[in-house]
Design a protein around this motif. Structure first.
Motif, PDB file in Angstrom:
ATOM      1  N   GLU A 211      21.473  16.724 -22.254  1.00 53.70           N
ATOM      2  CA  GLU A 211      21.474  15.315 -22.651  1.00 53.70           C
ATOM      3  C   GLU A 211      21.794  15.223 -24.135  1.00 53.70           C
ATOM      4  O   GLU A 211      21.220  15.948 -24.951  1.00 53.70           O
ATOM      5  N   VAL A 212      22.734  14.356 -24.470  1.00 54.01           N
ATOM      6  CA  VAL A 212      23.047  14.105 -25.879  1.00 54.01           C
ATOM      7  C   VAL A 212      22.825  12.622 -26.156  1.00 54.01           C
ATOM      8  O   VAL A 212      23.073  11.773 -25.285  1.00 54.01           O
ATOM      9  N   VAL A 213      22.322  12.323 -27.351  1.00 57.64           N
ATOM     10  CA  VAL A 213      21.971  10.958 -27.698  1.00 57.64           C
ATOM     11  C   VAL A 213      22.446  10.657 -29.115  1.00 57.64           C
ATOM     12  O   VAL A 213      22.353  11.506 -30.005  1.00 57.64           O
ATOM     13  N   LEU A 214      22.969   9.465 -29.311  1.00 57.51           N
ATOM     14  CA  LEU A 214      23.174   8.972 -30.668  1.00 57.51           C
ATOM     15  C   LEU A 214      22.576   7.580 -30.731  1.00 57.51           C
ATOM     16  O   LEU A 214      22.938   6.702 -29.951  1.00 57.51           O
ATOM     17  N   GLY A 215      21.613   7.393 -31.628  1.00 57.66           N
ATOM     18  CA  GLY A 215      20.938   6.108 -31.742  1.00 57.66           C
ATOM     19  C   GLY A 215      21.098   5.542 -33.136  1.00 57.66           C
ATOM     20  O   GLY A 215      21.255   6.277 -34.107  1.00 57.66           O
ATOM     21  N   ASP A 216      21.070   4.229 -33.224  1.00 57.16           N
ATOM     22  CA  ASP A 216      21.225   3.557 -34.518  1.00 57.16           C
ATOM     23  C   ASP A 216      20.258   2.381 -34.551  1.00 57.16           C
ATOM     24  O   ASP A 216      20.494   1.354 -33.923  1.00 57.16           O
ATOM     25  N   VAL A 217      19.148   2.564 -35.273  1.00 61.83           N
ATOM     26  CA  VAL A 217      18.192   1.472 -35.422  1.00 61.83           C
ATOM     27  C   VAL A 217      18.641   0.610 -36.589  1.00 61.83           C
ATOM     28  O   VAL A 217      18.986   1.120 -37.655  1.00 61.83           O
ATOM     29  N   MET A 218      18.645  -0.691 -36.366  1.00 62.57           N
ATOM     30  CA  MET A 218      19.070  -1.648 -37.374  1.00 62.57           C
ATOM     31  C   MET A 218      18.373  -1.418 -38.706  1.00 62.57           C
ATOM     32  O   MET A 218      17.187  -1.134 -38.751  1.00 62.57           O
ATOM     33  N   GLY A 219      19.136  -1.557 -39.771  1.00 61.28           N
ATOM     34  CA  GLY A 219      18.578  -1.429 -41.106  1.00 61.28           C
ATOM     35  C   GLY A 219      18.713  -0.014 -41.628  1.00 61.28           C
ATOM     36  O   GLY A 219      19.284   0.852 -40.984  1.00 61.28           O
ATOM     37  N   LYS A 220      18.189   0.188 -42.832  1.00 63.88           N
ATOM     38  CA  LYS A 220      18.293   1.493 -43.468  1.00 63.88           C
ATOM     39  C   LYS A 220      16.918   1.908 -43.978  1.00 63.88           C
ATOM     40  O   LYS A 220      15.996   1.124 -44.017  1.00 63.88           O
ATOM     41  N   GLY A 221      16.811   3.146 -44.374  1.00 65.63           N
ATOM     42  CA  GLY A 221      15.613   3.602 -45.074  1.00 65.63           C
ATOM     43  C   GLY A 221      14.451   3.948 -44.166  1.00 65.63           C
ATOM     44  O   GLY A 221      14.583   4.100 -42.949  1.00 65.63           O
ATOM     45  N   LEU A 222      13.286   4.063 -44.818  1.00 63.75           N
ATOM     46  CA  LEU A 222      12.091   4.572 -44.162  1.00 63.75           C
ATOM     47  C   LEU A 222      11.665   3.739 -42.957  1.00 63.75           C
ATOM     48  O   LEU A 222      11.293   4.278 -41.917  1.00 63.75           O
ATOM     49  N   ALA A 223      11.718   2.401 -43.088  1.00 63.72           N
ATOM     50  CA  ALA A 223      11.273   1.537 -41.993  1.00 63.72           C
ATOM     51  C   ALA A 223      12.109   1.805 -40.741  1.00 63.72           C
ATOM     52  O   ALA A 223      11.574   1.972 -39.643  1.00 63.72           O
ATOM     53  N   ALA A 224      13.424   1.893 -40.912  1.00 67.45           N
ATOM     54  CA  ALA A 224      14.298   2.155 -39.767  1.00 67.45           C
ATOM     55  C   ALA A 224      14.030   3.550 -39.194  1.00 67.45           C
ATOM     56  O   ALA A 224      14.066   3.761 -37.979  1.00 67.45           O
ATOM     57  N   SER A 225      13.723   4.524 -40.070  1.00 74.23           N
ATOM     58  CA  SER A 225      13.528   5.900 -39.595  1.00 74.23           C
ATOM     59  C   SER A 225      12.261   6.027 -38.748  1.00 74.23           C
ATOM     60  O   SER A 225      12.206   6.832 -37.823  1.00 74.23           O
ATOM     61  N   LEU A 226      11.240   5.217 -39.070  1.00 74.42           N
ATOM     62  CA  LEU A 226      10.012   5.249 -38.265  1.00 74.42           C
ATOM     63  C   LEU A 226      10.308   4.823 -36.834  1.00 74.42           C
ATOM     64  O   LEU A 226       9.875   5.446 -35.867  1.00 74.42           O
ATOM     65  N   ILE A 227      11.062   3.721 -36.693  1.00 73.13           N
ATOM     66  CA  ILE A 227      11.404   3.223 -35.361  1.00 73.13           C
ATOM     67  C   ILE A 227      12.319   4.226 -34.651  1.00 73.13           C
ATOM     68  O   ILE A 227      12.171   4.484 -33.454  1.00 73.13           O
ATOM     69  N   ALA A 228      13.258   4.810 -35.393  1.00 73.13           N
ATOM     70  CA  ALA A 228      14.179   5.788 -34.792  1.00 73.13           C
ATOM     71  C   ALA A 228      13.406   6.964 -34.198  1.00 73.13           C
ATOM     72  O   ALA A 228      13.715   7.437 -33.106  1.00 73.13           O
ATOM     73  N   SER A 229      12.389   7.424 -34.935  1.00 78.10           N
ATOM     74  CA  SER A 229      11.588   8.547 -34.438  1.00 78.10           C
ATOM     75  C   SER A 229      10.913   8.194 -33.121  1.00 78.10           C
ATOM     76  O   SER A 229      10.818   9.019 -32.212  1.00 78.10           O
ATOM     77  N   GLU A 230      10.431   6.946 -33.044  1.00 78.29           N
ATOM     78  CA  GLU A 230       9.746   6.521 -31.829  1.00 78.29           C
ATOM     79  C   GLU A 230      10.720   6.449 -30.648  1.00 78.29           C
ATOM     80  O   GLU A 230      10.450   6.996 -29.570  1.00 78.29           O
ATOM     81  N   VAL A 231      11.860   5.801 -30.845  1.00 74.57           N
ATOM     82  CA  VAL A 231      12.820   5.659 -29.746  1.00 74.57           C
ATOM     83  C   VAL A 231      13.262   7.043 -29.270  1.00 74.57           C
ATOM     84  O   VAL A 231      13.347   7.313 -28.069  1.00 74.57           O
ATOM     85  N   ARG A 232      13.525   7.931 -30.220  1.00 76.43           N
ATOM     86  CA  ARG A 232      13.965   9.284 -29.881  1.00 76.43           C
ATOM     87  C   ARG A 232      12.929   9.985 -29.001  1.00 76.43           C
ATOM     88  O   ARG A 232      13.263  10.554 -27.955  1.00 76.43           O
ATOM     89  N   ALA A 233      11.663   9.931 -29.419  1.00 73.81           N
ATOM     90  CA  ALA A 233      10.615  10.659 -28.703  1.00 73.81           C
ATOM     91  C   ALA A 233      10.390  10.074 -27.306  1.00 73.81           C
ATOM     92  O   ALA A 233      10.221  10.808 -26.332  1.00 73.81           O
ATOM     93  N   VAL A 234      10.411   8.748 -27.226  1.00 73.67           N
ATOM     94  CA  VAL A 234      10.152   8.112 -25.927  1.00 73.67           C
ATOM     95  C   VAL A 234      11.292   8.413 -24.944  1.00 73.67           C
ATOM     96  O   VAL A 234      11.052   8.725 -23.774  1.00 73.67           O
ATOM     97  N   LEU A 235      12.533   8.385 -25.441  1.00 71.23           N
ATOM     98  CA  LEU A 235      13.658   8.689 -24.551  1.00 71.23           C
ATOM     99  C   LEU A 235      13.604  10.146 -24.092  1.00 71.23           C
ATOM    100  O   LEU A 235      13.909  10.456 -22.937  1.00 71.23           O
ATOM    101  N   ARG A 236      13.213  11.042 -24.988  1.00 74.03           N
ATOM    102  CA  ARG A 236      13.042  12.443 -24.598  1.00 74.03           C
ATOM    103  C   ARG A 236      12.055  12.552 -23.433  1.00 74.03           C
ATOM    104  O   ARG A 236      12.286  13.272 -22.471  1.00 74.03           O
ATOM    105  N   GLY A 237      10.954  11.831 -23.546  1.00 75.31           N
ATOM    106  CA  GLY A 237       9.930  11.890 -22.509  1.00 75.31           C
ATOM    107  C   GLY A 237      10.427  11.365 -21.177  1.00 75.31           C
ATOM    108  O   GLY A 237      10.336  12.042 -20.157  1.00 75.31           O
TER     109      GLY A 237
END
Lengths: 401, 110
Positions: A211-237
């Motif tokens: 499985e390969v994934v490319l995700g892009d959470v709106m916005g930049k910086g730390l706030a966006a990276s927190l959400i990106a980490s969550e989406v990544r982990a949940v999709l993995r699960g």
């Protein structure tokens, strides 16, 4: 006297090694302007050297710590003022006093690092002897505190960026018959773009897929990276238990509250490749930037689904394609697309180089990301490349920056 | 403020100008929230003066759509330029943020 610096010397050396930052320049400039002195500087004190990481009226660089004045300031808790350096036996002999610019006056405030110990000092320097008032010395202390805060924020951001980088795979996946590479260049220390890959077992027939994934959470910086980490982990699960369409749908349900309450959304492209047959199941959640390229032409792998985090109920279902042995799957983020004027014609024309014989997937993603960097990308930029290779071929280790 | 506001009694037109991004999007979003809280949930976003919209701008529009719908209203997009249209199409957000050609068309039925 208790040691005020100690372990702070290591921190000072680490910050100095990380290079200059405009964050400190602002405070140093402010100090110079407020006190109207010819020189203001942030000096970090290491074991053997003083590192001038930011300065006005004085060159940045390195001097032996014994020739430093701030080395004394870092042994204190409070501002150190020396009204005439020539009259002070500790400093009368150091080069900056004996030789041009022949400095005479010094006031410095110690700056603490993350360890709580001092790492350096913010100082203002004059070429004539003088004395500052109590209020002015307090103001210098305030600027020192401001600088401490800047240093702390920078360090937190750097750490967050490191954590995010570590979450993205850098090793070849444990599955034969594929070559894959990805790279992210965040616009700041951390960002909302990410890529991922991992092996999943097909629930129906037990076959192994990548499985390969490319995700892009709106916005930049730390706030966006927190959400990106969550989406990544949940999709993995979710990907472990169901097909890619249902996995994206379940992921959306799981993260919807966190996305919506933060007014964020995430575009996402996720695919599952069977390396043996080339069967490629995929979901395009409003991403739109995945394509298969070969000498026979290119085709986009898009669907009409919304990104995750929209205020309407959506059910994502997978589409299927086949990745032929001579084809390459390329997925990019809009940060790259923007540098080609959001034009698919230009993207097709530009990406022709991916077909040059001998290029590895890592070289391809480097070419894509480096192009965007060279063309002033303002957003996070991400690229992912995947192709099938002879399953008997040795695993080609990929490295990520 | 990087946008203008015109009250047409039945609906309100908000017209952001220039770059609709991380800097300006929260300002418009806050104003939309205030309007919805004041019972004005029929909003038209006049995009004709927007040079460039990024994902933060899209986020503000989605947030506005959600807020107005929850209050029984609607958010409509009028006169997006080429770049905004392309981004809406790429992300499929044109499915829920239907672009109207003009403000007058967007106001039809209100």
């Amino acid at each position: 006297m208790t040691e005020k610096i100690g372990i702070g010397r290591y921190e000072a050396e680490a910050i100095a090694a990380a290079g200059p930052s405009r964050r400190y320049d602002r405070v140093v400039r402010l100090a110079q302007a407020i006190f109207g002195m010819p020189i203001a500087a942030l000096n970090l004190i290491g074991h053997e050297h003083q590192y001038t990481v930011s300065a006005i009226g004085f060159p940045t660089g390195t001097i032996p710590v014994d020739d430093s004045i701030c080395r004394v300031t870092v042994q204190h808790d409070e501002t150190v003022e020396i009204s005439d350096l020539r009259q002070d036996e500790r400093f009368a002999h150091i080069p900056a006093v004996l030789e041009p610019p022949r400095i005479r006056y010094y006031a410095g405030v110690p700056v603490r690092g993350q360890s709580g110990q001092n790492i350096g000092a913010l100082c203002v320097i004059d070429l004539v002897p003088r004395r500052m008032g109590k209020q002015q010395l307090e103001m210098l202390a305030d600027l020192g505190a401001l600088l401490e805060h800047e240093l702390a924020v920078q360090e937190e951001m750097d750490l967050a960026g490191t954590v995010q980088r570590q979450m993205m795979p850098s090793q070849a996946p444990d599955i034969a018959g594929v070559e894959v590479a990805g790279r992210v260049q965040p616009a700041r220390e951390a960002g909302g773009d990410y890529y991922d890959w991992f092996v999943v077992n097909d629930a129906a027939d037990g076959s192994r897929r990548l499985e390969v994934v490319l995700g892009d959470v709106m916005g930049k910086g730390l706030a966006a990276s927190l959400i990106a980490s969550e989406v990544r982990a949940v999709l993995r699960g979710h990907s472990r238990f169901t097909n890619i369409g249902c996995a994206v749908t379940e992921t959306s349900r799981t993260v919807s509250n966190d996305l919506e309450s933060n007014n964020k959304f995430s575009t996402l492209w996720a695919g599952q490749l069977d390396p043996v047959t080339g069967a490629l199941d995929y979901v395009d959640a409003g991403h739109g930037l995945a394509m298969i390229v070969s000498n026979r032409g290119s085709r986009r792998l898009t669907q009409k689904y919304l990104p995750l985090g929209m205020p309407v109920l959506e059910n994502w279902a997978m589409a299927t394609d086949v990745l032929a042995e001579d084809e390459i799957l390329i997925v990019v983020s809009d940060g790259f697309f923007d540098t080609l004027d959001d034009s698919f014609e230009k993207v097709d024309e530009h990406l022709k180089y991916v077909l040059e014989p001998g290029l590895t997937c890592q070289q391809i993603v480097d070419l894509i990301v480096d192009y965007a960097i060279a063309h002033d990308a303002t957003d996070d930029v991400t690229a992912l490349a995947l192709r099938r290779i002879d399953p008997a071929a040795p695993v080609n280790p990929t490295e990520t920056n | 403020m990087p946008f203008t506001e015109t009250d047409h009694a039945d609906y309100i037109v908000l017209a952001p100008t220039g770059k609709f991004n991380m800097v300006s999007a929260p300002l418009l979003k806050t104003r939309m929230d205030d309007l919805v809280a004041a019972g004005k949930a029929r909003l038209i976003i006049d995009m004709s003066s927007v040079e460039f919209i990024d994902s933060s701008g899209l986020g503000a529009l989605i947030g506005g759509l959600k807020g107005t719908r929850q209050a029984g209203g609607e958010l409509r997009l009028a006169a997006p330029g080429d770049q905004a249209r392309a981004v809406l199409k790429l992300t499929n957000l044109d499915r829920i943020l239907t672009p109207y050609k003009t403000v007058e068309e967007a106001a039809d039925g209100w």
